[in-house]
Design a protein around this motif. Structure first.
Motif, PDB file in Angstrom:
ATOM      1  N   GLN A   1       0.985  -0.794  -0.076  1.00 49.52           N
ATOM      2  CA  GLN A   1      -0.315   0.360  -0.048  1.00 49.52           C
ATOM      3  C   GLN A   1       0.542   1.311   0.139  1.00 49.52           C
ATOM      4  OE1 GLN A   1      -3.114  -0.081   3.141  1.00 49.52           O
ATOM      5  NE2 GLN A   1      -3.834  -2.109   2.775  1.00 49.52           N
ATOM      6  N   PRO A   2       1.002   2.599  -0.596  1.00 47.61           N
ATOM      7  CA  PRO A   2       1.269   3.261  -0.977  1.00 47.61           C
ATOM      8  C   PRO A   2       1.291   4.203   0.462  1.00 47.61           C
ATOM      9  CG  PRO A   2      -0.445   3.642  -2.679  1.00 47.61           C
ATOM     10  CD  PRO A   2      -0.457   2.404  -1.448  1.00 47.61           C
ATOM     11  N   ARG A   3       2.637   5.066   0.714  1.00 49.23           N
ATOM     12  CA  ARG A   3       2.606   6.135   1.476  1.00 49.23           C
ATOM     13  C   ARG A   3       2.066   7.627   0.564  1.00 49.23           C
ATOM     14  NH1 ARG A   3       8.917   7.936   2.963  1.00 49.23           N
ATOM     15  NH2 ARG A   3       7.539   9.229   4.974  1.00 49.23           N
ATOM     16  N   LYS A   4       1.598   7.812   1.317  1.00 49.65           N
ATOM     17  CA  LYS A   4       0.811   9.501   0.629  1.00 49.65           C
ATOM     18  C   LYS A   4       1.780   9.982  -0.466  1.00 49.65           C
ATOM     19  CE  LYS A   4      -0.709  13.750   2.495  1.00 49.65           C
ATOM     20  NZ  LYS A   4      -1.034  14.739   3.931  1.00 49.65           N
ATOM     21  N   ARG A   5       1.216  10.611  -1.041  1.00 52.10           N
ATOM     22  CA  ARG A   5       2.744  10.595  -1.889  1.00 52.10           C
ATOM     23  C   ARG A   5       3.339  11.877  -1.933  1.00 52.10           C
ATOM     24  NH1 ARG A   5       1.076  12.119  -8.458  1.00 52.10           N
ATOM     25  NH2 ARG A   5       2.940  13.717  -9.346  1.00 52.10           N
ATOM     26  N   HIS A   6       2.402  12.845  -1.369  1.00 51.41           N
ATOM     27  CA  HIS A   6       3.397  14.707  -1.265  1.00 51.41           C
ATOM     28  C   HIS A   6       3.577  14.939   0.337  1.00 51.41           C
ATOM     29  CE1 HIS A   6       1.123  15.225  -5.069  1.00 51.41           C
ATOM     30  NE2 HIS A   6       2.404  15.330  -4.963  1.00 51.41           N
ATOM     31  N   ALA A   7       5.188  15.227   1.001  1.00 49.94           N
ATOM     32  CA  ALA A   7       5.030  15.354   2.082  1.00 49.94           C
ATOM     33  C   ALA A   7       5.585  17.397   2.476  1.00 49.94           C
ATOM     34  CB  ALA A   7       5.883  14.848   2.400  1.00 49.94           C
ATOM     35  N   TYR A   8       5.488  17.687   3.170  1.00 50.53           N
ATOM     36  CA  TYR A   8       5.451  18.719   3.278  1.00 50.53           C
ATOM     37  C   TYR A   8       6.307  19.267   5.131  1.00 50.53           C
ATOM     38  CZ  TYR A   8       2.049  19.723  -0.273  1.00 50.53           C
ATOM     39  OH  TYR A   8       1.458  19.863  -1.090  1.00 50.53           O
ATOM     40  N   ARG A   9       7.115  19.706   5.186  1.00 49.81           N
ATOM     41  CA  ARG A   9       7.949  19.439   6.323  1.00 49.81           C
ATOM     42  C   ARG A   9       7.975  21.177   6.368  1.00 49.81           C
ATOM     43  NH1 ARG A   9      12.875  16.472   8.141  1.00 49.81           N
ATOM     44  NH2 ARG A   9      13.954  17.536   6.970  1.00 49.81           N
ATOM     45  N   ILE A  10       8.209  21.898   7.823  1.00 52.61           N
ATOM     46  CA  ILE A  10       8.741  23.599   7.794  1.00 52.61           C
ATOM     47  C   ILE A  10       9.366  22.644   9.299  1.00 52.61           C
ATOM     48  CG2 ILE A  10       7.898  25.477   8.828  1.00 52.61           C
ATOM     49  CD1 ILE A  10       5.551  24.927   7.457  1.00 52.61           C
ATOM     50  N   GLY A  11      11.133  23.872   9.031  1.00 52.37           N
ATOM     51  CA  GLY A  11      11.994  23.201  10.848  1.00 52.37           C
ATOM     52  C   GLY A  11      12.104  24.187  10.545  1.00 52.37           C
ATOM     53  N   LEU A  12      12.043  25.067  12.413  1.00 50.73           N
ATOM     54  CA  LEU A  12      12.930  25.692  13.161  1.00 50.73           C
ATOM     55  C   LEU A  12      14.062  24.838  13.739  1.00 50.73           C
ATOM     56  CD1 LEU A  12       9.727  27.516  14.567  1.00 50.73           C
ATOM     57  CD2 LEU A  12      11.114  28.377  12.270  1.00 50.73           C
ATOM     58  N   GLY A  13      15.488  25.860  13.643  1.00 47.07           N
ATOM     59  CA  GLY A  13      16.421  25.058  14.120  1.00 47.07           C
ATOM     60  C   GLY A  13      17.173  26.854  14.738  1.00 47.07           C
ATOM     61  N   ALA A  14      18.171  26.189  15.237  1.00 53.34           N
ATOM     62  CA  ALA A  14      19.509  27.564  15.547  1.00 53.34           C
ATOM     63  C   ALA A  14      20.778  26.922  15.710  1.00 53.34           C
ATOM     64  CB  ALA A  14      18.294  28.399  17.190  1.00 53.34           C
ATOM     65  N   SER A  15      21.505  27.386  15.493  1.00 51.58           N
ATOM     66  CA  SER A  15      22.895  27.012  16.198  1.00 51.58           C
ATOM     67  C   SER A  15      24.095  28.790  16.042  1.00 51.58           C
ATOM     68  CB  SER A  15      23.840  26.414  15.030  1.00 51.58           C
ATOM     69  OG  SER A  15      23.633  27.079  13.773  1.00 51.58           O
ATOM     70  N   THR A  16      24.823  28.355  16.765  1.00 53.45           N
ATOM     71  CA  THR A  16      25.798  29.474  16.962  1.00 53.45           C
ATOM     72  C   THR A  16      27.054  29.543  15.766  1.00 53.45           C
ATOM     73  OG1 THR A  16      27.426  28.018  17.815  1.00 53.45           O
ATOM     74  CG2 THR A  16      26.014  29.301  19.568  1.00 53.45           C
ATOM     75  N   ASN A  17      27.029  28.518  14.922  1.00 50.11           N
ATOM     76  CA  ASN A  17      27.465  29.010  13.154  1.00 50.11           C
ATOM     77  C   ASN A  17      26.905  30.299  12.446  1.00 50.11           C
ATOM     78  OD1 ASN A  17      29.686  27.369  14.301  1.00 50.11           O
ATOM     79  ND2 ASN A  17      28.654  25.322  12.338  1.00 50.11           N
ATOM     80  N   GLU A  18      25.299  29.522  12.354  1.00 52.50           N
ATOM     81  CA  GLU A  18      24.238  30.441  11.744  1.00 52.50           C
ATOM     82  C   GLU A  18      23.235  31.387  12.358  1.00 52.50           C
ATOM     83  OE1 GLU A  18      22.765  27.594   8.461  1.00 52.50           O
ATOM     84  OE2 GLU A  18      24.012  26.425   7.952  1.00 52.50           O
ATOM     85  N   GLY A  19      23.081  30.834  13.331  1.00 54.61           N
ATOM     86  CA  GLY A  19      22.083  32.193  14.288  1.00 54.61           C
ATOM     87  C   GLY A  19      20.335  30.913  14.069  1.00 54.61           C
ATOM     88  N   PRO A  20      20.174  31.756  14.346  1.00 52.48           N
ATOM     89  CA  PRO A  20      18.512  31.033  14.372  1.00 52.48           C
ATOM     90  C   PRO A  20      18.411  30.256  12.775  1.00 52.48           C
ATOM     91  CG  PRO A  20      18.030  33.325  14.410  1.00 52.48           C
ATOM     92  CD  PRO A  20      19.169  32.997  14.502  1.00 52.48           C
ATOM     93  N   ARG A  21      17.479  29.575  12.204  1.00 54.24           N
ATOM     94  CA  ARG A  21      17.165  28.942  11.140  1.00 54.24           C
ATOM     95  C   ARG A  21      15.865  28.265  10.722  1.00 54.24           C
ATOM     96  NH1 ARG A  21      21.357  26.345   7.646  1.00 54.24           N
ATOM     97  NH2 ARG A  21      20.584  25.249   6.179  1.00 54.24           N
TER      98      ARG A  21
END
Length: 585
Positions: free
Chosen positions: A272-292
């Motif tokens: 049985q197939p997985r859902k064809r389309h997937a969306y993801r919004i991510g939030l992160g942070a590091s001292t290399n780049e700051g908030p992301r």
């Protein structure tokens, strides 16, 4: 008549309530139960006897003839529990004692010596004896001549042989001899087992039930085929291969033994197939780049040949990038694929600024030993500025890379390693503005120390370039930052110009050693030392060193690290904070 009926119903309800109250009172008063008092044994013998002899199920008030039967049953079950562990000459005394409230069953056991196994004769014939599973069985045989008898070990031998026969398709196999003989006078046991495997079943017709992809594509993921010798472990591997493909939400493999004929057994695979389309919004942070912040869109199966694409975009104060990757599956079971990618990246750090456009084709093969081979060709156009350069460079770089990762847990490995190396080339004779040969490599290892971990990593890069000033910033080496030498800013280490500005280097060497101490289920404390730098030649290699401590939180999405690092070359006591996220391997 009606009035009499009501009165009769009322009296009936009243009696029922009185009975319920009395029975409830009786239950409350009946907390006292007979007890078992066991003497002369401990440990496994004590536990085994108590598992078979349960006097608490009886009432405190019983007729005398019931006590006699309970006593006989208790002696019989005690003897059974002792024999199960090899004590065939035990002496058992059973007596009933009374107090004012209830009775107890008292058992005095003199176990004697445990029966010793004198001979073990196990014979398996018919082809099963040559299987890998059977070879492992012999290595882990739970009984040996001279060892103490335990009936559970004997039963396990029979169960293991029968299970192996089923695993390898010897469905008609049977024991022709099953004998455990006890010589009570000599206190010896003799084991004799003979198993005849019979004919081995083969895989028959394979029925695929799915409408998502062309059968030709699904067949690339089939690791079993009609005519193969049956092996349930191979079916498990087949299910894992289909699950790991990422295309299906349900993978069901049915073996219909009732439908088997001519020593073959049909297999039915339902997908049985997985859902064809997937969306993801991510939030992160590091001292290399700051908030992301990031956004990802995935079309998991664009067509019936399972082509797919992923659109990624992310932004931070330091780096903004957008890219699309189109994947074409090739080869068998997902071990071979072609990726076509287009990406744009804008990076602005103290040492450099660059705007990069990249077009790439990558051919990936995963070998049977787990090593991944990536052959690639990339077109790169970069507008960059560093302390010593301000230019636009165009390169066409063929490349080849090897990598492998082994880990016991994807999010929190306690044991594992990762190794990768990559070589890329560029030539003025092949649409490039410079001649370049660049080799990079990295290694990381994680090892357990009791409930804690040691993590070590190393990185290296070496370049030969005919005109360094035209080498793009993205291909120069810098050190410093969360995943390099902590205690220093991101990309702040490397060769400098006459004004002391970092220009980046042709080469780099870095390393780190870290000890993580577990303090709670998902929390830990770490101490570490980092060292390294980038450079143009070994005579100018200046090793920068730092030490620090940090906290670790193993979240459901991966580890989060908060480190405090101190530059050992600094004259003061400055502490630099580093925040990073992502898997250890």
């Amino acid at each position: 008549m009606h009035s009499c009926g009501v009165k009769s119903l009322y009296r009936t309800i009243q009696r029922i309530l009185i009975l319920l109250i009395l029975s409830g009172s009786s239950a409350l008063a009946g907390e006292q139960r007979p007890q078992l008092l066991l003497h002369g044994v401990s440990g496994e013998l004590d536990e085994n006897i108590r598992s078979l002899v349960d006097v608490s199920r009886y009432q405190c008030e019983l007729p005398s003839w019931r006590f006699k039967r309970i006593q006989e049953r208790t002696e019989k079950d005690t003897n059974k529990a002792l024999r199960a562990l090899g004590y065939y000459n035990a002496k058992i005394e059973v007596d009933r004692t009374n107090d004012n409230q209830c009775w107890s069953m008292e058992i005095l056991v003199t176990a004697g010596k445990q029966v010793t196994i004198e001979t073990v004769n196990i014979v398996v014939t018919g082809g099963l004896e040559n299987t890998q599973g059977m070879q492992q069985f012999w290595k882990n045989l739970p009984v040996q001549t001279g060892s103490a008898l335990n009936h559970a070990d004997y039963e396990k031998i029979k169960l293991d042989i029968s299970s192996l026969a089923s695993q390898y398709g010897y469905f008609s196999g049977e024991f022709t001899t099953r004998e455990l003989r006890i010589d009570r006078q000599k206190n010896l046991a003799f084991i004799e087992l003979k198993f005849r495997a019979g004919e081995r079943t083969k895989i028959g017709a394979i029925q695929l039930e799915q409408s998502q992809f062309k059968d030709k594509f699904i067949n690339k993921y089939l690791t079993i085929k009609e005519g193969d010798e049956f092996n349930s472990a191979k079916l498990t591997e087949q299910q894992s291969a289909l699950n790991d493909s990422g295309y299906f939400s349900v993978v069901n493999i049915e073996v219909d033994r009732k439908a088997s004929k001519d020593e073959t057994i049909p297999i039915k695979i339902t997908l049985q197939p997985r859902k064809r389309h997937a969306y993801r919004i991510g939030l992160g942070a590091s001292t290399n780049e700051g908030p992301r912040v990031s956004f990802k869109f995935e079309d998991r199966w664009l067509n019936r040949r399972a082509h797919s694409y992923i659109l990624n975009t992310s932004w931070s104060p330091i780096v903004a990038e957008t890219g699309i990757n189109y994947t074409i599956p090739l080869g068998n079971a997902g071990t071979h694929k072609l990726d076509l990618g287009l990406g744009f990246k804008d990076e602005d750090v103290d040492a450099s600024n660059s705007q990069t456009t990249k077009l790439a084709a990558k051919l990936t093969r995963v070998r049977s030993n787990g090593w991944k081979l990536i052959s690639s060709i990339e077109f790169l156009r970069e507008n960059f500025s560093t302390a010593d350069s301000n230019d636009i460079t165009q390169l066409v770089t063929p490349g080849i890379g090897y990598s492998k990762s082994v880990r016991d847990n994807p999010l929190f490995p306690r044991s594992g390693w990762r190794l990768s190396t990559n070589l890329k080339l560029a030539s003025r004779d092949f649409f490039s503005d410079i001649n370049l040969a660049q080799l990079t490599g990295s290694a990381k290892i994680v090892r357990p120390v009791n409930n804690n971990r040691i993590l070590a990593r190393a990185g290296a890069g070496f370049s030969e370039v005919d005109e360094f000033s035209k080498l793009p910033a993205s291909l120069r080496f810098f050190a410093g930052g969360d995943n390099s030498v902590r205690g220093f800013d991101y990309k702040s280490l490397g060769p400098v110009d006459s004004n002391g500005e970092v220009t980046g280097g042709k080469n780099f060497l870095t390393g780190s050693l870290e000890y993580e101490h577990s303090i709670k289920k998902n929390w830990g404390l770490a101490i570490f030392v980092d060292a390294g730098n980038s450079f143009n030649n070994f005579n100018d290699y200046e090793i920068k060193k730092s030490v620090g401590i940090g906290g670790r939180f193993h979240s459901p999405i991966g580890p989060i690290r908060l480190d405090f690092a101190h530059d050992l070359d600094a004259s003061g006591s400055d502490i630099r904070l580093h925040l990073s996220m992502g898997p250890d391997l």
